[in-house]
Design a protein around this motif. Structure first.
Motif, PDB file in Angstrom:
ATOM      1  N   MET B  50       0.809  -1.221   0.000  1.00  0.00           N
ATOM      2  CA  MET B  50       0.000   0.000   0.000  1.00  0.00           C
ATOM      3  C   MET B  50       0.845   1.274   0.000  1.00  0.00           C
ATOM      4  O   MET B  50       0.329   2.385   0.127  1.00  0.00           O
ATOM      5  N   PRO B  72      -3.748   8.261  -7.333  1.00  0.00           N
ATOM      6  CA  PRO B  72      -5.099   8.279  -6.755  1.00  0.00           C
ATOM      7  C   PRO B  72      -6.092   7.395  -7.509  1.00  0.00           C
ATOM      8  O   PRO B  72      -6.925   6.740  -6.890  1.00  0.00           O
ATOM      9  N   ARG B  75      -5.614   3.932  -6.242  1.00  0.00           N
ATOM     10  CA  ARG B  75      -6.091   3.794  -4.849  1.00  0.00           C
ATOM     11  C   ARG B  75      -7.620   3.765  -4.811  1.00  0.00           C
ATOM     12  O   ARG B  75      -8.216   3.131  -3.945  1.00  0.00           O
ATOM     13  N   ASN B  76      -8.232   4.435  -5.768  1.00  0.00           N
ATOM     14  CA  ASN B  76      -9.701   4.437  -5.864  1.00  0.00           C
ATOM     15  C   ASN B  76     -10.241   3.026  -6.092  1.00  0.00           C
ATOM     16  O   ASN B  76     -11.382   2.718  -5.736  1.00  0.00           O
ATOM     17  N   ILE B  78      -8.883   0.277  -4.820  1.00  0.00           N
ATOM     18  CA  ILE B  78      -8.437  -0.638  -3.765  1.00  0.00           C
ATOM     19  C   ILE B  78      -9.164  -0.344  -2.460  1.00  0.00           C
ATOM     20  O   ILE B  78      -9.127   0.779  -1.954  1.00  0.00           O
ATOM     21  N   GLY B  79      -9.830  -1.348  -1.938  1.00  0.00           N
ATOM     22  CA  GLY B  79     -10.438  -1.238  -0.609  1.00  0.00           C
ATOM     23  C   GLY B  79      -9.447  -1.795   0.397  1.00  0.00           C
ATOM     24  O   GLY B  79      -9.019  -2.936   0.277  1.00  0.00           O
ATOM     25  N   LEU B  80      -9.076  -0.981   1.364  1.00  0.00           N
ATOM     26  CA  LEU B  80      -8.027  -1.399   2.302  1.00  0.00           C
ATOM     27  C   LEU B  80      -8.555  -1.425   3.727  1.00  0.00           C
ATOM     28  O   LEU B  80      -9.069  -0.419   4.225  1.00  0.00           O
ATOM     29  N   TYR B 104     -15.256   8.789  -2.843  1.00  0.00           N
ATOM     30  CA  TYR B 104     -15.272   7.715  -3.855  1.00  0.00           C
ATOM     31  C   TYR B 104     -16.426   7.925  -4.840  1.00  0.00           C
ATOM     32  O   TYR B 104     -17.592   7.927  -4.439  1.00  0.00           O
TER      33      TYR B 104
END
Lengths: 223, 292
Positions: B50, B72, B75-76, B78-80, B104
């Protein structure tokens, strides 16, 4: 995205903002009553002599309020982010790191300046009530270094909180503390005025330190 | 297409080598479980993936981008879920939804509230006043409502009771069923992963073994026998692990029962009633990684 980030910062700051606004207002009211009492209990010539000739500033009670306000705002915003390294939640958002930090700083500095504007305005109005306009205007350059010290305490606290390495933290703490001390080292009306605009021009450098600590936190802060 | 690619990853922390030359891939649409004992670097690996840690060597790609500089837009997708179900505790449930909704573009409020409303709490309830299980539900709602392509869950089961763990599994199962979704998960509750993952990565002392769940469960075996003596197989090449409780001995091996019997004989170990036992993933984990 921007509105979400501003909302987050507002949620953290609103109680502190209200409390500090109230506290600063209370200090200003105290200054007003002190001046009024002095006017009633002493001869006007004596008050004039003290305030004008020997530069006894009647509003020194407010001197350290911007410093404390900046420090508290920074802690209110960034301590919750550092606990459990929650800043990683914001760093994972689909926006740039610096953009996210700008939103945080913008909110904190905006509320800080709101408190300072209230202080300056109230002091100005109080002085205008009892003294000539020139004395009221002189309060602005006199208070300005204290407000800049508050800005530096805000940026310094944020930088130190974001910084991950203790030696750097201590170094940054020393640098920002020294800068703040310099701004409180003089006395009298507008003693810092000749250097004021240079200092205002150099203030963005303090903001850069926040972005550098933010970068270091993102890249190594999960240790 | 591989959603995660790790090439020759090396990482050191305080002079201690965490990984050396670690390589693996996670293909799109798979559910990959990262298993390892405490302190083997599972969370460190998630942090590297990450971009929260810079590895000392090697390369990690997530959705085709260098993990250290995830843009970004990536990252949009990817659910972390951070270890400990990190959430902003000063927010209420409603404020949490409002905050993430603005972040989001594909945010699905119905998914968030569907999960969170199961707790029967008001939207004014503060996250900081919730139990660990309740907080995990809010975090699960947040990452699901993002509608991500890749879910990374760092020890989602930490602090959760059986009910909340089962709920997580149900939600993850449904999420994976949508197709094209990838899950990369670490957990201490190995038996939960048995119901979820299709691929596993075992990590031990900086080295990994990547295998399909069904391949592992069919090729790795658990045998038991009786023996009155105290046995110690040390670093055996055939027996990956062993346990002894009284005269009851359990051994784990990729070899067949006949090969194990021959091997025990060659070692001079007396054994009675050697038989293959049903093995759970947790048994397999202990057999492969050891207890300590």
């Amino acid at each position: 995205m921007l509105s979400s980030l501003l909302l987050k910062e507002w949620l953290k700051l609103r109680i502190f903002f209200a409390a500090l606004l109230l506290l600063n207002f209370a200090v200003c009211v105290k200054i007003f009553f002190d001046i009024r009492q002095q006017m009633h209990s002493e001869h006007a010539e004596m008050v004039w002599y003290q305030v004008i000739h020997i530069h006894t500033i009647p509003y020194t009670a407010i001197m350290y309020m911007p410093l404390a306000t900046g420090l508290i705002f920074a802690a209110a915003q960034f301590v919750p982010e550092m606990l459990g390294r929650r800043m990683r939640i914001s760093l994972h958002l689909p926006t740039g790191r610096n953009r996210m930090l700008v939103a945080c700083l913008f909110t904190g500095l905006l509320l800080y300046l709101a408190v300072c504007c209230m202080d300056s305005g109230l002091v100005f109005l109080m002085l205008r009530t009892y003294f000539p306009m020139e004395v009221a205007w002189s309060s602005i350059p006199t208070i300005a270094p204290w407000i800049i010290a508050g800005l530096l305490s805000y940026c310094g606290t944020v930088t130190v909180l974001l910084e991950i390495a203790w030696p750097r933290r201590i170094f940054l703490l020393l640098v920002f503390s020294t800068l703040c001390l310099v701004l409180f080292s003089g006395t009298g009306y507008g003693w810092f005025t000749p250097a004021l605009w240079y200092l205002v021009g150099l203030f963005p450098l303090a903001l850069l330190s926040v972005f550098e600590s933010g970068r270091r936190f993102q890249q190594q802060g999960a240790k | 297409m591989n959603v995660i690619e790790v090439h020759n990853l090396c990482h050191k922390y305080n002079g201690r080598t965490i990984y050396e030359d670690l390589s693996f891939t996670v293909p799109e649409g798979s559910i990959c479980g990262l298993l390892g004992k405490n302190g083997q670097g599972k969370t460190t690996l998630v942090n590297i993936l990450m971009g929260f840690l810079k590895p000392t060597g090697g390369k990690c790609l997530v959705l085709g981008e260098d993990s250290h500089e995830l843009p970004p837009a990536v990252r949009n997708r990817i659910g972390l879920l951070h270890e400990g179900h990190l959430a902003y505790e000063f927010m209420t449930i409603g404020q949490t939804e409002r905050f993430f909704r603005g972040c989001y573009p594909d945010w699905k409020p119905a998914i968030f509230y569907d999960l969170v409303n199961k707790m029967g709490l008001s939207s004014q309830h503060k996250v900081g006043n919730m139990s660990c299980g309740q907080r995990s539900q809010v975090v699960l709602g947040v990452i699901m409502a993002q509608n991500p392509d890749l879910l990374i869950l760092d020890d989602y089961s930490m602090g959760l009771d059986a009910g909340y763990r089962r709920l997580f599994l149900d939600v993850l199962h449904d999420f994976a069923g949508q197709g094209g979704k990838t899950i990369f998960v670490t957990s201490h509750i190995v038996q939960d992963l048995e119901k979820l993952v299709d691929t596993m990565i075992f990590i031990d002392q900086g080295k990994i073994l990547q295998t399909g769940l069904s391949d592992f469960m069919s090729s790795f075996h658990k045998f038991s026998f009786r023996n009155g003596d105290v046995v110690n197989f040390g670093n055996d090449t055939v027996l990956s692990g062993w346990e002894q409780r009284g005269d009851h001995i359990t051994v784990y091996s990729f070899a067949s029962q006949t090969e194990v019997a021959d091997h025990l004989g060659s070692l001079g170990v007396k054994f009675k009633d050697l038989q293959q036992k049903t093995m759970s993933l947790e048994d397999g984990f202990i057999g492969l990684m050891g207890k300590y």
